[in-house]
Design an enzyme around this catalytic site. Structure first.
Site, PDB file in Angstrom:
ATOM      1  N   LYS A  60       1.758   2.115  -5.032  1.00 12.00           N
ATOM      2  CA  LYS A  60       2.316   1.537  -6.267  1.00 12.00           C
ATOM      3  C   LYS A  60       1.393   1.800  -7.458  1.00 12.00           C
ATOM      4  O   LYS A  60       1.856   2.144  -8.545  1.00 12.00           O
ATOM      5  CB  LYS A  60       2.528   0.011  -6.100  1.00 12.00           C
TER       6      LYS A  60
ATOM      7  N   GLY B  32      -4.548  -4.484  -3.720  1.00  9.79           N
ATOM      8  CA  GLY B  32      -5.537  -3.448  -4.036  1.00  9.79           C
ATOM      9  C   GLY B  32      -4.762  -2.213  -4.427  1.00  9.79           C
ATOM     10  O   GLY B  32      -4.144  -1.581  -3.579  1.00  9.79           O
ATOM     11  N   HIS B  33      -4.726  -1.911  -5.719  1.00  8.99           N
ATOM     12  CA  HIS B  33      -3.943  -0.783  -6.222  1.00  8.99           C
ATOM     13  C   HIS B  33      -4.896   0.316  -6.669  1.00  8.99           C
ATOM     14  O   HIS B  33      -5.689   0.115  -7.585  1.00  8.99           O
ATOM     15  CB  HIS B  33      -3.038  -1.235  -7.370  1.00  8.99           C
TER      16      HIS B  33
ATOM     17  N   ASP C  95       0.808  -1.226   0.000  1.00  7.29           N
ATOM     18  CA  ASP C  95       0.000   0.000   0.000  1.00  7.29           C
ATOM     19  C   ASP C  95       0.837   1.270   0.000  1.00  7.29           C
ATOM     20  O   ASP C  95       0.436   2.308   0.532  1.00  7.29           O
ATOM     21  CB  ASP C  95      -0.972   0.025   1.202  1.00  7.29           C
TER      22      ASP C  95
ATOM     23  N   GLN D  36       1.994  -6.158  -3.129  1.00  9.34           N
ATOM     24  CA  GLN D  36       2.460  -6.263  -1.746  1.00  9.34           C
ATOM     25  C   GLN D  36       3.750  -5.444  -1.561  1.00  9.34           C
ATOM     26  O   GLN D  36       3.937  -4.463  -2.260  1.00  9.34           O
ATOM     27  CB  GLN D  36       2.655  -7.727  -1.320  1.00  9.34           C
TER      28      GLN D  36
HETATM   29  P1  GDP Z   1      -0.793   0.258  -3.509  1.00  9.58           P
HETATM   30  O1  GDP Z   1      -1.376  -1.016  -3.012  1.00  9.58           O
HETATM   31  O2  GDP Z   1       0.664   0.356  -3.259  1.00  9.58           O
HETATM   32  O3  GDP Z   1      -1.147   0.551  -4.938  1.00  9.58           O
HETATM   33  O4  GDP Z   1      -1.447   1.422  -2.632  1.00  9.58           O
HETATM   34  P2  GDP Z   1      -3.011   1.567  -2.273  1.00  9.58           P
HETATM   35  O5  GDP Z   1      -3.754   1.996  -3.468  1.00  9.58           O
HETATM   36  O6  GDP Z   1      -3.498   0.359  -1.550  1.00  9.58           O
HETATM   37  O7  GDP Z   1      -2.950   2.720  -1.168  1.00  9.58           O
HETATM   38  C1  GDP Z   1      -2.401   3.969  -1.447  1.00  9.58           C
HETATM   39  C2  GDP Z   1      -3.473   5.037  -1.165  1.00  9.58           C
HETATM   40  O8  GDP Z   1      -2.862   6.309  -1.107  1.00  9.58           O
HETATM   41  C3  GDP Z   1      -4.514   5.143  -2.264  1.00  9.58           C
HETATM   42  O9  GDP Z   1      -5.731   5.502  -1.679  1.00  9.58           O
HETATM   43  C4  GDP Z   1      -3.982   6.273  -3.151  1.00  9.58           C
HETATM   44  O10 GDP Z   1      -5.022   6.954  -3.841  1.00  9.58           O
HETATM   45  C5  GDP Z   1      -3.370   7.180  -2.127  1.00  9.58           C
HETATM   46  N1  GDP Z   1      -2.193   7.933  -2.576  1.00  9.58           N
HETATM   47  C6  GDP Z   1      -1.207   7.559  -3.428  1.00  9.58           C
HETATM   48  N2  GDP Z   1      -0.244   8.514  -3.495  1.00  9.58           N
HETATM   49  C7  GDP Z   1      -0.629   9.496  -2.643  1.00  9.58           C
HETATM   50  C8  GDP Z   1      -0.037  10.739  -2.226  1.00  9.58           C
HETATM   51  O11 GDP Z   1       1.059  11.115  -2.641  1.00  9.58           O
HETATM   52  N3  GDP Z   1      -0.736  11.475  -1.318  1.00  9.58           N
HETATM   53  C9  GDP Z   1      -1.931  11.092  -0.811  1.00  9.58           C
HETATM   54  N4  GDP Z   1      -2.532  11.874   0.073  1.00  9.58           N
HETATM   55  N5  GDP Z   1      -2.516   9.931  -1.192  1.00  9.58           N
HETATM   56  C10 GDP Z   1      -1.865   9.146  -2.078  1.00  9.58           C
HETATM   57  P1  IMO Z   2      -0.896  -4.275  -2.189  1.00 10.44           P
HETATM   58  O1  IMO Z   2      -0.429  -4.848  -3.493  1.00 10.44           O
HETATM   59  C1  IMO Z   2      -0.982  -4.588   2.149  1.00 10.44           C
HETATM   60  C2  IMO Z   2      -1.082  -8.608   3.850  1.00 10.44           C
HETATM   61  C3  IMO Z   2      -2.323  -9.060   4.583  1.00 10.44           C
HETATM   62  C4  IMO Z   2      -1.704  -9.985   5.607  1.00 10.44           C
HETATM   63  C5  IMO Z   2      -0.581 -10.651   4.822  1.00 10.44           C
HETATM   64  C6  IMO Z   2      -0.938 -12.014   4.242  1.00 10.44           C
HETATM   65  O2  IMO Z   2      -2.183  -3.558  -2.262  1.00 10.44           O
HETATM   66  O3  IMO Z   2       0.190  -3.467  -1.548  1.00 10.44           O
HETATM   67  P2  IMO Z   2      -2.467 -12.775   2.201  1.00 10.44           P
HETATM   68  O4  IMO Z   2      -3.929 -12.552   1.949  1.00 10.44           O
HETATM   69  O5  IMO Z   2      -1.573 -12.237   1.154  1.00 10.44           O
HETATM   70  O6  IMO Z   2      -2.160 -14.190   2.555  1.00 10.44           O
HETATM   71  O7  IMO Z   2      -2.177 -11.939   3.559  1.00 10.44           O
HETATM   72  O8  IMO Z   2      -0.261  -9.773   3.767  1.00 10.44           O
HETATM   73  N1  IMO Z   2      -1.295  -8.137   2.461  1.00 10.44           N
HETATM   74  C7  IMO Z   2      -1.217  -6.852   2.092  1.00 10.44           C
HETATM   75  N2  IMO Z   2      -1.039  -5.741   2.840  1.00 10.44           N
HETATM   76  N3  IMO Z   2      -1.071  -4.504   0.808  1.00 10.44           N
HETATM   77  C8  IMO Z   2      -1.241  -5.605   0.058  1.00 10.44           C
HETATM   78  O9  IMO Z   2      -1.197  -5.569  -1.297  1.00 10.44           O
HETATM   79  C9  IMO Z   2      -1.352  -6.851   0.691  1.00 10.44           C
HETATM   80  N4  IMO Z   2      -1.544  -8.124   0.271  1.00 10.44           N
HETATM   81  C10 IMO Z   2      -1.487  -8.897   1.354  1.00 10.44           C
HETATM   82  O10 IMO Z   2      -2.972  -7.970   5.177  1.00 10.44           O
HETATM   83  O11 IMO Z   2      -1.105  -9.230   6.632  1.00 10.44           O
HETATM   84 MG    MG Z   3      -2.909  -1.679  -1.772  1.00  9.16          MG
END
Ligand code: GDP
Ligand code: IMO
Ligand code: MG
Length: 426
Positions: free
Chosen positions: A16, A40-41, A13, A223
């Site tokens: 990415k 979840g991207h 998270d 991840q």
């Molecule tokens: P990922 O799994 O690495 O793709 O990240 P996620 O999408 O799960 O979580 C990142 C969250 O931060 C999302 O809600 C994005 O919209 C938000 N986000 C990404 N870059 C920025 C930033 O520079 N500032 C803020 N405030 N939010 C951001």
């Molecule tokens: P993105 O790509 C954050 C965490 C779960 C748990 C552990 C194992 O959005 O960054 P799993 O279901 O993979 O067996 O769970 O890994 N986890 C993540 N945490 N971002 C993710 O993906 C994750 N995918 C799995 O919360 O701790």
């Molecule tokens: Mg994510």
């Protein structure tokens, strides 16, 4: 664009999806290489929020090809749902999205096993998985009993699936869980297979051909390094290699065809699920980071644990992945804070100083962070478009993160939208 691997340097998270979306402009092909719909991207375009779980975030750029590589585990029902949601939003996938015929399939019994195992173990041994069946599915792959996408579309599928379901069913029963109805599942999977059949491809051949033709590939890690099966906080990890090495085994592209690695790192740290987290803040500052950063899981909606930037794990991630540059995200979330802390080392319960991550999770969970403090900038940064215009304290903070990790700043993100991005040197 040179062939680029993008990885998460923390516990996932990191943002990415947003950075992939920005870089897709320069790439011909975006490929996912590991994980499954546990990811979840999030990509925010204007006011629309897209959350991608299995499909590469590059799909939001019209001219880009997207590939789900052999290293990914695919829940076909989840994939079909994601395709339908994109189609409903006016984004076509046919002719643009290709799915590896070697990728392993996630079945309902994997999800039920994931859930049943988590439910049975003691509280301090729960991983807090996303319950998407990721661990049991990779388990079958490594045990050489899994079924792959090429099996799913084969006419023998119902028979082979029934044999697997019978074995998995007895394990589920032993764990006190009810096995799913094999006939109903077969019908659903056969239907999903029909939708996915035209997307199946020999992705290994396809990607290698693209490399030979000089087309550029962006590898989308899911991840993060600390969730990697080998390098993360085992056993509180996911079941795949989320680090840069996974890009080769998860696609069939050779290491020397990869030109550079971009590490995505948040300006602070978050973790969702269980496991050690040395810089976690359980106080008002932690709650502030969660609120200002809207730190809720994009897959499960769970609140993310928040804490200060941990330079020990970032340095560790930089080495393992060979990070050439950082994309530092969510700096704007720190805007209101008076003082910022950076963890530079850990002090173990035995008094020992750790400058790298100890292997033993029990040792790590008893470590106290050693902090250095920096002054905050207390100014809104979201609308800044040039690095020079950042407040001096923000520049000092970024420089210190780069110095401690020995990696230069490539991209800075100050908000969820494409426009809130400063390409510094990448
Ligand atoms: P990922 O799994 O690495 O793709 O990240 P996620 O999408 O799960 O979580 C990142 C969250 O931060 C999302 O809600 C994005 O919209 C938000 N986000 C990404 N870059 C920025 C930033 O520079 N500032 C803020 N405030 N939010 C951001
Ligand atoms: P993105 O790509 C954050 C965490 C779960 C748990 C552990 C194992 O959005 O960054 P799993 O279901 O993979 O067996 O769970 O890994 N986890 C993540 N945490 N971002 C993710 O993906 C994750 N995918 C799995 O919360 O701790
Ligand atoms: Mg994510």
């Amino acid at each position: 664009m040179p062939n680029t691997v993008l990885i998460g340097a923390q516990w996932g998270d990191e943002g990415k999806g947003k950075i992939i979306d920005v870089l897709t402009e320069d790439a011909d092909i975006v490929v996912r290489y590991q994980g499954g719909n546990n990811a979840g991207h999030t990509v925010k375009i204007e006011d629309t929020l897209y959350v991608l779980h299995l499909i590469p975030s590059g799909i939001l750029h019209e001219g880009t090809l997207c590939v789900i590589g052999n290293g990914v585990v695919i829940d076909p029902l989840a994939l079909v749902k994601e395709i339908r949601e994109l189609e409903a939003a006016g984004i076509t996938v046919d002719g643009r999205l290709f799915v590896s015929d070697r990728a392993h399939v996630v079945f309902p019994y994997h999800r039920l096993l994931d859930e049943a195992r988590e439910a049975r173990v003691a509280r301090d041994r729960k991983i807090g998985t996303t319950k998407r069946g990721i661990g049991p599915s990779y388990g079958d792959k490594v045990s050489r009993v899994g079924l792959r996408m090429c099996d799913l579309v084969d006419e023998d599928f119902p028979g082979r699936f029934a044999a697997r379901a019978a074995e998995a069913g007895s394990v589920l029963e032993a764990l006190g869980a009810e096995p799913p109805d094999t006939r109903a599942v077969t019908a659903e999977y056969v239907e999903a297979a029909e939708r996915l059949r035209p997307l199946l491809a020999d992705s290994v051949d396809m990607l290698n051909r693209a490399v030979r033709e000089g087309r550029s590939i962006l590898f989308e890690g899911a991840q993060g390094t600390m969730l990697d099966i080998d390098f993360g906080t085992y056993p509180f990890v996911t079941s795949s290699n989320a680090t840069a090495g996974g890009a080769c085994s998860g696609t069939g592209i050779a290491p020397h065809r990869i030109d550079r690695v971009l590490g995505v790192v948040k300006a602070y740290t978050t973790r969702v699920g269980e496991g050690p987290f040395p810089t976690e803040l359980k106080d008002a500052v932690g709650r502030h980071l969660g609120e200002a950063g809207r730190e809720f899981g994009a897959t499960t909606g769970r609140p993310r644990r928040c804490g200060w930037f941990d330079a020990v794990i970032a340095r560790y991630a930089a080495r393992i992945n060979g990070v050439d540059a950082w994309a530092i995200t969510k700096l704007d979330v720190l805007d209101a804070l008076e003082t910022l802390r950076i963890c530079t080392a850990y002090r173990g319960a035995n008094g020992r100083l750790y400058e790298s991550v100890p292997a033993d999770t029990r040792v790590l969970s008893r470590c106290e962070p050693v902090y250095e403090d920096m002054e905050g900038w207390r100014t809104a940064t979201q609308d800044i478009t040039r690095y020079e215009d950042l407040p001096p304290q923000a520049k000092a903070y970024l420089s210190r993160l780069c110095e401690l990790t020995d990696v230069p700043l490539g991209i800075l993100s100050l908000g969820p939208r494409r426009a809130s991005t400063i390409r510094v040197a990448f």
